[in-house]
Design an enzyme around this catalytic site. Structure first.
Site, PDB file in Angstrom:
ATOM      1  N   TRP A   1       0.822  -1.222   0.000  1.00  0.00           N
ATOM      2  CA  TRP A   1       0.000   0.000   0.000  1.00  0.00           C
ATOM      3  C   TRP A   1       0.843   1.252   0.000  1.00  0.00           C
ATOM      4  O   TRP A   1       0.518   2.228  -0.682  1.00  0.00           O
ATOM      5  CB  TRP A   1      -1.010  -0.038   1.150  1.00  0.00           C
ATOM      6  CG  TRP A   1      -2.031  -1.091   0.871  1.00  0.00           C
ATOM      7  CD1 TRP A   1      -2.208  -2.261   1.547  1.00  0.00           C
ATOM      8  CD2 TRP A   1      -2.978  -1.115  -0.213  1.00  0.00           C
ATOM      9  NE1 TRP A   1      -3.210  -3.000   0.962  1.00  0.00           N
ATOM     10  CE2 TRP A   1      -3.701  -2.335  -0.122  1.00  0.00           C
ATOM     11  CE3 TRP A   1      -3.285  -0.240  -1.250  1.00  0.00           C
ATOM     12  CZ2 TRP A   1      -4.710  -2.679  -1.030  1.00  0.00           C
ATOM     13  CZ3 TRP A   1      -4.288  -0.586  -2.151  1.00  0.00           C
ATOM     14  CH2 TRP A   1      -4.987  -1.785  -2.036  1.00  0.00           C
TER      15      TRP A   1
ATOM     16  N   ASP B   1      -1.723   6.991   5.739  1.00  0.00           N
ATOM     17  CA  ASP B   1      -2.808   6.104   5.319  1.00  0.00           C
ATOM     18  C   ASP B   1      -3.066   5.154   6.486  1.00  0.00           C
ATOM     19  O   ASP B   1      -2.233   4.308   6.805  1.00  0.00           O
ATOM     20  CB  ASP B   1      -2.368   5.330   4.072  1.00  0.00           C
ATOM     21  CG  ASP B   1      -3.387   4.266   3.648  1.00  0.00           C
ATOM     22  OD1 ASP B   1      -4.434   4.137   4.299  1.00  0.00           O
ATOM     23  OD2 ASP B   1      -3.109   3.565   2.649  1.00  0.00           O
TER      24      ASP B   1
ATOM     25  N   LYS C   1     -13.021  -1.276   6.920  1.00  0.00           N
ATOM     26  CA  LYS C   1     -12.444  -2.316   7.767  1.00  0.00           C
ATOM     27  C   LYS C   1     -12.991  -2.189   9.191  1.00  0.00           C
ATOM     28  O   LYS C   1     -13.853  -2.962   9.585  1.00  0.00           O
ATOM     29  CB  LYS C   1     -10.935  -2.265   7.690  1.00  0.00           C
ATOM     30  CG  LYS C   1     -10.482  -2.504   6.238  1.00  0.00           C
ATOM     31  CD  LYS C   1      -9.056  -2.253   6.029  1.00  0.00           C
ATOM     32  CE  LYS C   1      -8.701  -2.023   4.574  1.00  0.00           C
ATOM     33  NZ  LYS C   1      -9.007  -3.135   3.677  1.00  0.00           N
TER      34      LYS C   1
HETATM   35  N1  PMP Z   1      -4.436   1.461   1.887  1.00  0.00           N
HETATM   36  C1  PMP Z   1      -4.504   0.367   2.659  1.00  0.00           C
HETATM   37  C2  PMP Z   1      -3.568   0.236   3.822  1.00  0.00           C
HETATM   38  C3  PMP Z   1      -5.442  -0.628   2.360  1.00  0.00           C
HETATM   39  O1  PMP Z   1      -5.516  -1.736   3.120  1.00  0.00           O
HETATM   40  C4  PMP Z   1      -6.316  -0.461   1.260  1.00  0.00           C
HETATM   41  C5  PMP Z   1      -7.371  -1.476   0.898  1.00  0.00           C
HETATM   42  N2  PMP Z   1      -7.259  -2.706   1.392  1.00  0.00           N
HETATM   43  C6  PMP Z   1      -6.182   0.693   0.483  1.00  0.00           C
HETATM   44  C7  PMP Z   1      -5.248   1.635   0.844  1.00  0.00           C
HETATM   45  C8  PMP Z   1      -7.074   0.927  -0.689  1.00  0.00           C
HETATM   46  O2  PMP Z   1      -8.300   1.270  -0.185  1.00  0.00           O
HETATM   47  P1  PMP Z   1      -9.605   1.512  -1.043  1.00  0.00           P
HETATM   48  O3  PMP Z   1     -10.049   0.176  -1.513  1.00  0.00           O
HETATM   49  O4  PMP Z   1     -10.520   2.154  -0.062  1.00  0.00           O
HETATM   50  O5  PMP Z   1      -9.248   2.429  -2.166  1.00  0.00           O
END
Ligand code: PMP
Length: 357
Positions: free
Chosen positions: A101, A169, A193
């Protein structure tokens, strides 16, 4: 029967929240229609919106100089929106690339602005977070971007880098531990989550941290537009906002973030104990101090036993245990609404399965 849901997101939500939403679904607050059919300009929805905003502030403890925004597009849209809004001419962002991520945020951020890797864990297979003194800062760094919890690698940051303003994030451990607000100019995450169904990101942005964008921005991409309208500039993601309000009411009543944090630590402790006590049958590759409290990754001795383990788990109504498709293995996500009973069911099964092989 409710499943033991170890999914990484979307994931389990508190069952009493689901039941309450069900009970008021068809006729919300005497309006003669459901919440998702109401106008977002109606007084009924307005009350929901304001209440969720208030709860988000009180539960998170965000100081008054942070605005709280509800924005569609998940965390992914924020990868691009943040540099568009925070970086002025000649400024850049440093990225702690601590996992998939962090890497995704870095890649998207560089599409719109200058950025560099302030630390990169990929050569070591993303097994740990950097120590603060390992994070490198170049000139003209406006902020460092970090990922508080890497959902795929199962690692979490506890020791944040020093010296620059931080942007984090927090998607996968959102509001599961207190936030040191004075370190951050912006905190964001998808809500699907710990907090709500999918469909939006919550962004906390310190107003004094907003830059003078290098290029004019279309309004949806401009934080100022969301700030000025209290996230009501256009039709907001009403259902996630409504459900998140209910989840946060429970968090507040149960003792706030410190209580959520303690419970999360206990869930994680039980599963790591099962791994560490397995004589190497189950292994977790993460440096112990950086082990995630939300996503516990583990492998079995070989692919056959891994498959048998997952099949047996499914027979016991345990779902979502397969590791992310990019890394394989197993992953138990232990988000805030996961009952301790589900944790114990997993731990018992891990012990039973090991004894059989
Ligand atoms: N950052 C992290 C740490 C994530 O776990 C996720 C999704 N699992 C995202 C970003 C992407 O998130 P989204 O699907 O809300 O765009």
């Amino acid at each position: 029967m409710r499943a033991h849901n170890f999914g990484a997101g979307p994931c389990t939500l508190p069952v009493d929240v689901l039941e309450e939403a069900q009970a008021e679904f068809v006729d919300f607050a005497g309006s003669g229609m459901s919440l998702i059919e109401l106008s977002h300009r109606s007084p009924e929805y307005d009350r929901v919106h304001r209440r969720t905003l208030e709860l988000t502030r009180s539960v998170s403890g965000a100081p008054d100089d942070f605005s709280i925004l509800f924005i569609q597009g998940g965390a992914t849209l924020q990868f691009g929106m943040i540099p568009m809004n925070l970086l002025g001419a000649g400024e850049q962002a440093g990225y702690v690339v601590s996992g998939s991520w962090g890497k995704a945020a870095f890649a998207d951020g560089r599409v719109v602005a200058d950025g560099y890797a302030a630390w990169d864990g990929e050569p070591d297979g993303y097994r740990r977070m950097p120590r603060p003194d390992e994070v490198r800062q170049e000139d003209n760094t406006r902020y460092l971007h970090v990922t508080s919890n890497e959902t795929i690698g199962g690692i979490r940051m506890t020791d944040y880098p020093v010296g620059a303003r931080l942007v984090a994030d927090m998607s996968s451990d959102y509001l599961s531990r207190p936030i040191e607000w004075d370190r951050f100019d912006l905190v964001y995450g998808g809500v699907q989550k710990n907090l709500a169904p999918s469909g939006m990101a919550v962004v906390f942005v310190r107003e004094s941290g907003l830059g003078d964008p290098v290029h004019p921005l279309p309004k949806y991409l401009d934080y100022r537009w969301h700030i000025e309208s209290d996230s009501l500039g256009n039709t907001p993601p009403m259902f996630p906002i409504y459900l998140m309000g209910k989840v946060l009411e429970r968090v507040a009543a149960a003792g706030g973030l410190a209580a959520v944090e303690a419970e999360a630590a206990e869930r994680a402790r039980r599963v790591y104990a099962a791994i560490d006590g397995s004589n190497g049958f189950y292994t977790n590759p993460v440096a112990v101090p950086d082990r995630s409290h939300m996503n516990v990754v583990f492998t079995l001795p070989d692919a056959d036993r891994e498959r048998a383990f997952l099949d047996g788990a499914a027979d016991r109504n345990m779902v979502g245990l397969k590791g992310h498709r990019s890394v394989g293995g197993c992953r138990a996500s232990l988000y805030a609404a996961l009952p301790m009973e589900s944790v114990d069911a997993l731990v018992d099964y891990m012990g039973e399965f090991r004894a059989r092989f």
